[in-house]
Design a protein around this motif. Structure first.
Motif, PDB file in Angstrom:
ATOM      1  N   LYS A  79       0.828  -1.202   0.000  1.00 25.29           N
ATOM      2  CA  LYS A  79       0.000   0.000   0.000  1.00 25.29           C
ATOM      3  C   LYS A  79       0.872   1.266   0.000  1.00 25.29           C
ATOM      4  CE  LYS A  79      -4.040  -2.081   2.190  1.00 25.29           C
ATOM      5  NZ  LYS A  79      -5.061  -1.945   3.257  1.00 25.29           N
ATOM      6  N   THR A  80       1.821   1.271  -0.877  1.00 19.10           N
ATOM      7  CA  THR A  80       2.792   2.361  -0.919  1.00 19.10           C
ATOM      8  C   THR A  80       3.025   2.806  -2.362  1.00 19.10           C
ATOM      9  OG1 THR A  80       3.894   1.504   1.061  1.00 19.10           O
ATOM     10  CG2 THR A  80       5.141   3.057  -0.295  1.00 19.10           C
ATOM     11  N   VAL A  81       3.136   4.115  -2.549  1.00 16.50           N
ATOM     12  CA  VAL A  81       3.509   4.674  -3.831  1.00 16.50           C
ATOM     13  C   VAL A  81       4.829   5.406  -3.650  1.00 16.50           C
ATOM     14  CG1 VAL A  81       2.151   6.789  -3.471  1.00 16.50           C
ATOM     15  CG2 VAL A  81       2.728   6.064  -5.791  1.00 16.50           C
ATOM     16  N   PHE A  82       5.666   5.330  -4.682  1.00 15.82           N
ATOM     17  CA  PHE A  82       7.012   5.880  -4.606  1.00 15.82           C
ATOM     18  C   PHE A  82       7.216   6.944  -5.677  1.00 15.82           C
ATOM     19  CE2 PHE A  82       8.342   2.616  -1.720  1.00 15.82           C
ATOM     20  CZ  PHE A  82       7.653   1.477  -2.122  1.00 15.82           C
ATOM     21  N   LEU A  83       8.148   7.819  -5.413  1.00 19.52           N
ATOM     22  CA  LEU A  83       8.599   8.762  -6.424  1.00 19.52           C
ATOM     23  C   LEU A  83      10.125   8.776  -6.383  1.00 19.52           C
ATOM     24  CD1 LEU A  83       7.641  10.817  -8.583  1.00 19.52           C
ATOM     25  CD2 LEU A  83       8.023  12.605  -6.851  1.00 19.52           C
ATOM     26  N   GLN A  84      10.729   8.170  -7.388  1.00 16.92           N
ATOM     27  CA  GLN A  84      12.177   8.191  -7.511  1.00 16.92           C
ATOM     28  C   GLN A  84      12.558   9.452  -8.257  1.00 16.92           C
ATOM     29  OE1 GLN A  84      14.584   6.009  -6.317  1.00 16.92           O
ATOM     30  NE2 GLN A  84      16.028   7.537  -7.076  1.00 16.92           N
ATOM     31  N   MET A  85      13.378  10.267  -7.644  1.00 19.75           N
ATOM     32  CA  MET A  85      13.765  11.558  -8.219  1.00 19.75           C
ATOM     33  C   MET A  85      15.263  11.562  -8.452  1.00 19.75           C
ATOM     34  SD  MET A  85      11.388  14.144  -5.967  1.00 19.75           S
ATOM     35  CE  MET A  85      12.321  13.880  -4.457  1.00 19.75           C
ATOM     36  N   ASN A  86      15.643  11.639  -9.711  1.00 21.60           N
ATOM     37  CA  ASN A  86      17.051  11.679 -10.090  1.00 21.60           C
ATOM     38  C   ASN A  86      17.370  13.025 -10.720  1.00 21.60           C
ATOM     39  OD1 ASN A  86      17.260   8.957  -9.288  1.00 21.60           O
ATOM     40  ND2 ASN A  86      16.757   8.232 -11.341  1.00 21.60           N
TER      41      ASN A  86
END
Length: 125
Positions: A79-86
């Motif tokens: 139940k998790t959403v991620f945002l990978q920011m490079n």
């Protein structure tokens, strides 16, 4: 009671990476479109990225300013959403908010029903 709790923000330098997480509770997570929004000081809130509901083959949408640098993903089991920011830039400095809604596609934050309290990302030059 629905809760969205963001984490992972912090102070980084230009070019660094960060991974934001948003843990959800109180809702059927897999049934919701999830999104990341941000609000910089003195500016209006803006859409960063959204990901469709479902269990596989999600559709995604990115704001032009982050396309190619940011990646949104979700783990329905957690139940998790991620945002990978490079490749972070000073203009990425903002409070980042997680949101959940039932409409897809959408670029209107009025379509998002639930919001987290945000996590601050600061990118120094």
């Amino acid at each position: 009671q629905v809760q969205l709790v963001e984490s992972g923000g912090g102070l980084v330098q230009t070019g660094d990476s960060l991974r934001l997480s948003c843990a959800a509770s109180g809702l059927t997570f897999g049934s919701y479109t999830m999104g990341w929004y941000r609000q910089a000081p003195g500016k209006e809130r803006e859409l960063v990225a959204t990901i469709s509901s479902g269990s596989v083959a999600w559709d995604t949408y990115y704001a032009h300013s982050v396309k190619g640098r940011f990646t949104i993903s979700r783990d329905n089991a957690k139940k998790t959403v991620f945002l990978q920011m490079n490749g972070l830039k000073p203009e990425d400095t903002a409070v980042y908010y997680c949101a959940a809604g039932s409409k897809w596609p959408t670029t209107d934050d009025n379509d998002m029903r639930y919001w987290g309290k945000g996590t601050l990302v600061t990118v120094s030059s």
